[in-house]
Motif scaffolding. Structure first.
Motif, PDB file in Angstrom:
ATOM      1  N   LEU A  47      34.368  22.752  50.592  1.00 42.19           N
ATOM      2  CA  LEU A  47      33.505  22.213  49.544  1.00 42.19           C
ATOM      3  C   LEU A  47      33.503  20.683  49.593  1.00 42.19           C
ATOM      4  O   LEU A  47      32.448  20.040  49.558  1.00 42.19           O
ATOM      5  CB  LEU A  47      34.019  22.714  48.187  1.00 42.19           C
ATOM      6  CG  LEU A  47      33.278  22.295  46.946  1.00 42.19           C
ATOM      7  CD1 LEU A  47      31.822  22.712  47.008  1.00 42.19           C
ATOM      8  CD2 LEU A  47      33.931  22.893  45.703  1.00 42.19           C
ATOM      9  N   ALA A  48      34.715  20.105  49.712  1.00 37.51           N
ATOM     10  CA  ALA A  48      34.831  18.636  49.756  1.00 37.51           C
ATOM     11  C   ALA A  48      34.065  18.067  50.948  1.00 37.51           C
ATOM     12  O   ALA A  48      33.310  17.098  50.819  1.00 37.51           O
ATOM     13  CB  ALA A  48      36.303  18.239  49.825  1.00 37.51           C
ATOM     14  N   VAL A  49      34.236  18.699  52.119  1.00 38.05           N
ATOM     15  CA  VAL A  49      33.602  18.191  53.338  1.00 38.05           C
ATOM     16  C   VAL A  49      32.081  18.300  53.229  1.00 38.05           C
ATOM     17  O   VAL A  49      31.342  17.346  53.505  1.00 38.05           O
ATOM     18  CB  VAL A  49      34.131  18.959  54.573  1.00 38.05           C
ATOM     19  CG1 VAL A  49      33.260  18.708  55.783  1.00 38.05           C
ATOM     20  CG2 VAL A  49      35.564  18.527  54.872  1.00 38.05           C
ATOM     21  N   LEU A  50      31.587  19.461  52.802  1.00 36.52           N
ATOM     22  CA  LEU A  50      30.133  19.644  52.673  1.00 36.52           C
ATOM     23  C   LEU A  50      29.542  18.607  51.712  1.00 36.52           C
ATOM     24  O   LEU A  50      28.455  18.066  51.947  1.00 36.52           O
ATOM     25  CB  LEU A  50      29.811  21.059  52.176  1.00 36.52           C
ATOM     26  CG  LEU A  50      29.979  22.188  53.190  1.00 36.52           C
ATOM     27  CD1 LEU A  50      29.744  23.534  52.529  1.00 36.52           C
ATOM     28  CD2 LEU A  50      29.037  22.013  54.367  1.00 36.52           C
ATOM     29  N   SER A  51      30.284  18.335  50.637  1.00 36.50           N
ATOM     30  CA  SER A  51      29.758  17.415  49.622  1.00 36.50           C
ATOM     31  C   SER A  51      29.615  15.989  50.160  1.00 36.50           C
ATOM     32  O   SER A  51      28.806  15.213  49.658  1.00 36.50           O
ATOM     33  CB  SER A  51      30.668  17.422  48.395  1.00 36.50           C
ATOM     34  OG  SER A  51      31.852  16.711  48.700  1.00 36.50           O
ATOM     35  N   GLN A  52      30.417  15.634  51.161  1.00 38.02           N
ATOM     36  CA  GLN A  52      30.404  14.256  51.655  1.00 38.02           C
ATOM     37  C   GLN A  52      29.475  14.054  52.849  1.00 38.02           C
ATOM     38  O   GLN A  52      29.404  12.975  53.412  1.00 38.02           O
ATOM     39  CB  GLN A  52      31.824  13.823  52.061  1.00 38.02           C
ATOM     40  CG  GLN A  52      32.818  13.786  50.918  1.00 38.02           C
ATOM     41  CD  GLN A  52      32.323  12.914  49.780  1.00 38.02           C
ATOM     42  OE1 GLN A  52      32.072  11.730  49.946  1.00 38.02           O
ATOM     43  NE2 GLN A  52      32.162  13.516  48.590  1.00 38.02           N
ATOM     44  N   LEU A  53      28.801  15.123  53.259  1.00 32.03           N
ATOM     45  CA  LEU A  53      28.002  14.996  54.481  1.00 32.03           C
ATOM     46  C   LEU A  53      26.493  15.016  54.212  1.00 32.03           C
ATOM     47  O   LEU A  53      25.715  15.404  55.085  1.00 32.03           O
ATOM     48  CB  LEU A  53      28.384  16.086  55.493  1.00 32.03           C
ATOM     49  CG  LEU A  53      29.717  15.807  56.200  1.00 32.03           C
ATOM     50  CD1 LEU A  53      30.113  16.950  57.102  1.00 32.03           C
ATOM     51  CD2 LEU A  53      29.664  14.494  57.003  1.00 32.03           C
ATOM     52  N   SER A  90      23.358  20.779  57.045  1.00 29.82           N
ATOM     53  CA  SER A  90      22.088  21.409  57.449  1.00 29.82           C
ATOM     54  C   SER A  90      21.375  21.954  56.206  1.00 29.82           C
ATOM     55  O   SER A  90      21.929  21.918  55.099  1.00 29.82           O
ATOM     56  CB  SER A  90      22.369  22.553  58.408  1.00 29.82           C
ATOM     57  OG  SER A  90      23.028  23.588  57.708  1.00 29.82           O
ATOM     58  N   THR A  91      20.177  22.463  56.405  1.00 32.17           N
ATOM     59  CA  THR A  91      19.445  23.035  55.268  1.00 32.17           C
ATOM     60  C   THR A  91      20.227  24.208  54.675  1.00 32.17           C
ATOM     61  O   THR A  91      20.377  24.323  53.460  1.00 32.17           O
ATOM     62  CB  THR A  91      18.067  23.554  55.746  1.00 32.17           C
ATOM     63  OG1 THR A  91      17.537  22.616  56.669  1.00 32.17           O
ATOM     64  CG2 THR A  91      17.123  23.749  54.594  1.00 32.17           C
ATOM     65  N   GLN A  92      20.741  25.034  55.567  1.00 28.55           N
ATOM     66  CA  GLN A  92      21.537  26.171  55.095  1.00 28.55           C
ATOM     67  C   GLN A  92      22.774  25.677  54.353  1.00 28.55           C
ATOM     68  O   GLN A  92      23.157  26.215  53.314  1.00 28.55           O
ATOM     69  CB  GLN A  92      21.944  27.041  56.290  1.00 28.55           C
ATOM     70  CG  GLN A  92      22.528  28.383  55.885  1.00 28.55           C
ATOM     71  CD  GLN A  92      23.179  29.118  57.043  1.00 28.55           C
ATOM     72  OE1 GLN A  92      23.030  28.721  58.214  1.00 28.55           O
ATOM     73  NE2 GLN A  92      23.886  30.183  56.745  1.00 28.55           N
ATOM     74  N   ARG A 126      24.935  12.396  54.008  1.00 30.82           N
ATOM     75  CA  ARG A 126      24.507  11.440  55.034  1.00 30.82           C
ATOM     76  C   ARG A 126      25.473  11.547  56.220  1.00 30.82           C
ATOM     77  O   ARG A 126      26.616  11.996  56.063  1.00 30.82           O
ATOM     78  CB  ARG A 126      24.436  10.019  54.498  1.00 30.82           C
ATOM     79  CG  ARG A 126      25.762   9.458  54.088  1.00 30.82           C
ATOM     80  CD  ARG A 126      25.618   8.112  53.413  1.00 30.82           C
ATOM     81  NE  ARG A 126      26.922   7.584  53.077  1.00 30.82           N
ATOM     82  CZ  ARG A 126      27.556   6.678  53.793  1.00 30.82           C
ATOM     83  NH1 ARG A 126      27.022   6.191  54.880  1.00 30.82           N
ATOM     84  NH2 ARG A 126      28.749   6.257  53.427  1.00 30.82           N
ATOM     85  N   GLU A 127      24.975  11.120  57.374  1.00 32.11           N
ATOM     86  CA  GLU A 127      25.737  11.314  58.604  1.00 32.11           C
ATOM     87  C   GLU A 127      27.082  10.580  58.591  1.00 32.11           C
ATOM     88  O   GLU A 127      27.169   9.444  58.148  1.00 32.11           O
ATOM     89  CB  GLU A 127      24.929  10.787  59.793  1.00 32.11           C
ATOM     90  CG  GLU A 127      23.827  11.703  60.214  1.00 32.11           C
ATOM     91  CD  GLU A 127      23.207  11.220  61.500  1.00 32.11           C
ATOM     92  OE1 GLU A 127      22.817  12.071  62.300  1.00 32.11           O
ATOM     93  OE2 GLU A 127      23.149   9.993  61.699  1.00 32.11           O
ATOM     94  N   GLN A 139      29.074  27.984  61.775  1.00 32.97           N
ATOM     95  CA  GLN A 139      28.503  28.852  60.728  1.00 32.97           C
ATOM     96  C   GLN A 139      27.099  28.403  60.335  1.00 32.97           C
ATOM     97  O   GLN A 139      26.470  28.997  59.456  1.00 32.97           O
ATOM     98  CB  GLN A 139      29.410  28.847  59.485  1.00 32.97           C
ATOM     99  CG  GLN A 139      30.733  29.572  59.718  1.00 32.97           C
ATOM    100  CD  GLN A 139      31.754  29.294  58.632  1.00 32.97           C
ATOM    101  OE1 GLN A 139      31.673  28.292  57.921  1.00 32.97           O
ATOM    102  NE2 GLN A 139      32.723  30.177  58.506  1.00 32.97           N
ATOM    103  N   GLY A 140      26.649  27.317  60.948  1.00 38.28           N
ATOM    104  CA  GLY A 140      25.284  26.849  60.678  1.00 38.28           C
ATOM    105  C   GLY A 140      25.179  25.952  59.460  1.00 38.28           C
ATOM    106  O   GLY A 140      24.077  25.610  59.010  1.00 38.28           O
TER     107      GLY A 140
END
Lengths: 333, 110
Positions: free
Chosen positions: B21-27, B84-86, B29-30, B62-63
């Motif tokens: 969750l933490a990682v997804l939230s910070q990405l 990603s969009t997913q 932007r690249e 996992q996309g």
């Protein structure tokens, strides 16, 4: 080659070839970023590099964090492996005890000076057989572990529904345990017939000498190429089934062809010359020479019995396949 | 001492669960690996490189993330990751679940 290159190469040694280059590149890039960040240290600052690598961790552990645990035989097929090992070991032990009883009663080695050496020799042989059977099973399962697609098993777990317990099994579903057992026993059969045909025989001792008489006749070995061909096709077919996991008209037809070929071979083998050879020539010089005729007669029934079982089992399977084929046609009409 | 060890192990398990969750939230932007590591650390989420990089690869397989190797500002080539969009859809759902979960736990702990 600097220290970072060496470190990255060391991590790479423990990585799967496919991902190696990419992961190595990423680790190198990260290490250089980290080094740069620290007081503007450079690659030449060996003390800083050493401290950094120490912090990054032991190469093997770093590699493991990328690939996760690796198994020779993983948890998904381990239950089947355990079951097969139990069955095979029990069968070998049973056959061993039976053989021991028969041999000992023929030679009268239940007591007397022969008793101990007979006992030791016999059980050492049986133990050896059990070890090699275990080894074969491990090899077959280790190969299966690597060729079976992982996703199929995961899907099955996700799909599981307690309501399934009450349902009739799906006739189109390939039973994994059946396919694995067929592969395994075919491999064991092929190994025995081709590499150790002599283990099919009589083992007995008298007067402190141990004799082993192979009982298969030369006639049997003329059929061996055909047995091998059918065996290999059987293994290939079951591996394909393990991948597909579902019976189709095509695989049912393939299976019928395979079974009918086996039946044809069995009939030819039964009609041909005897598969057992215990003639006086072979038994000459052994305590069994006198009973050669009786023994040949008694043992002569064994292949007939084994082949009759094969005939019945194959026949039933063909009947089931044909029934399913026509049922599918009927249902889809 | 024994309690301390137990607490550390439990904390590790707790953190393992929320790292994705933490990682997804910070990405949104690249970021490249090390810059993400620092971004997380600046916000109080310390994470080991040996945990972060495999996690990034898993999320990508996992996309949920996309990545490519690039050279920016004449620096060395770096792998840049972005959601990603997913991944965005999954993150939105996770955020909701997280709010509900923290609310429940807070209620239990108060």
């Amino acid at each position: 080659m600097n220290l970072i290159d060496k470190y990255v190469a060391e991590v790479g040694k423990h990585l799967p070839r496919k991902q190696r280059a990419d992961i190595e590149k990423e680790i190198r890039s990260t290490l250089e970023d980290m080094l740069e960040e620290r007081n503007q240290a450079s690659l030449k600052d060996e003390a800083a590099v050493v401290a950094l690598l120490k912090e990054y961790g032991e190469p093997r552990r770093v590699a493991e964090s990328y690939i996760g645990p690796r198994y020779l035989i993983g948890p998904r097929i381990f239950p089947t492996f355990e079951l097969i090992v139990k069955i095979v070991m029990a069968a070998l032990l049973g056959a061993g005890l039976l053989g021991y009883g028969v041999s000992a009663s023929i030679t009268g080695s239940f007591a007397g000076p022969d008793f101990l050496s007979f006992l030791t020799e016999f059980w050492t042989g049986l133990l050896g057989g059990m070890f090699s059977a275990f080894g074969t099973i491990v090899i077959v399962f280790a190969i299966l572990e690597r060729v079976l697609p992982a996703s199929e098993f995961e899907k099955e777990e996700e799909k599981w529904d307690p309501a399934d317990l009450a349902k009739e099994p799906d006739p189109d579903e390939v039973k994994i345990s059946d396919a694995i057992a067929t592969i395994l026993f075919t491999v064991i059969g092929l190994v025995i017939f081709n590499l150790y045909p002599n283990v099919i025989g009589l083992f007995f001792g008298a007067d402190g000498e141990w004799t082993f008489i192979p009982i298969l006749s030369d006639a049997f070995f003329t059929y061996l190429p055909w047995i091998n061909l059918l065996g290999v096709l059987q293994i290939a077919f079951n591996l394909y089934q393990l991948r597909e996991r579902v019976w189709t008209t095509f695989t049912r037809l393939c299976n019928i062809v395979l079974e009918v070929s086996s039946i044809a071979l069995v009939i030819i083998m039964l009609k041909g010359p005897s598969l057992i050879d215990l003639g006086a020539g072979k038994l000459a010089g052994t305590p069994l020479a006198d009973v050669s005729d009786v023994l040949t007669k008694v043992m002569g029934f064994v292949p007939g019995l084994v082949l009759a079982i094969v005939l019945i089992v194959s026949g039933v399977e063909v009947a089931q396949m044909v029934y399913r084929l026509f049922n599918i046609r009927y249902e889809t009409k | 001492m024994e309690n301390e060890e137990l607490v550390q192990n439990m904390l590790l398990e707790l953190r393992r669960g929320i790292l994705s969750l933490a990682v997804l939230s910070q990405l949104s932007r690249e970021e490249y690996g090390y810059s993400l590591l620092k971004a997380l650390s600046d916000q109080g989420m310390e994470i080991d490189q040996s945990t972060l990089y495999p996690l990034l690869r898993r999320l990508e397989s996992q996309g949920l993330l996309q990545s490519d190797w690039r050279i920016v500002d004449e620096a060395r080539p770096r792998r840049y990751y972005v959601i990603s969009t997913q991944g965005k859809a999954v993150l939105a759902k996770l955020k909701m679940e997280w709010s509900a979960m923290t609310e429940t736990i807070n209620k239990m702990l108060s």
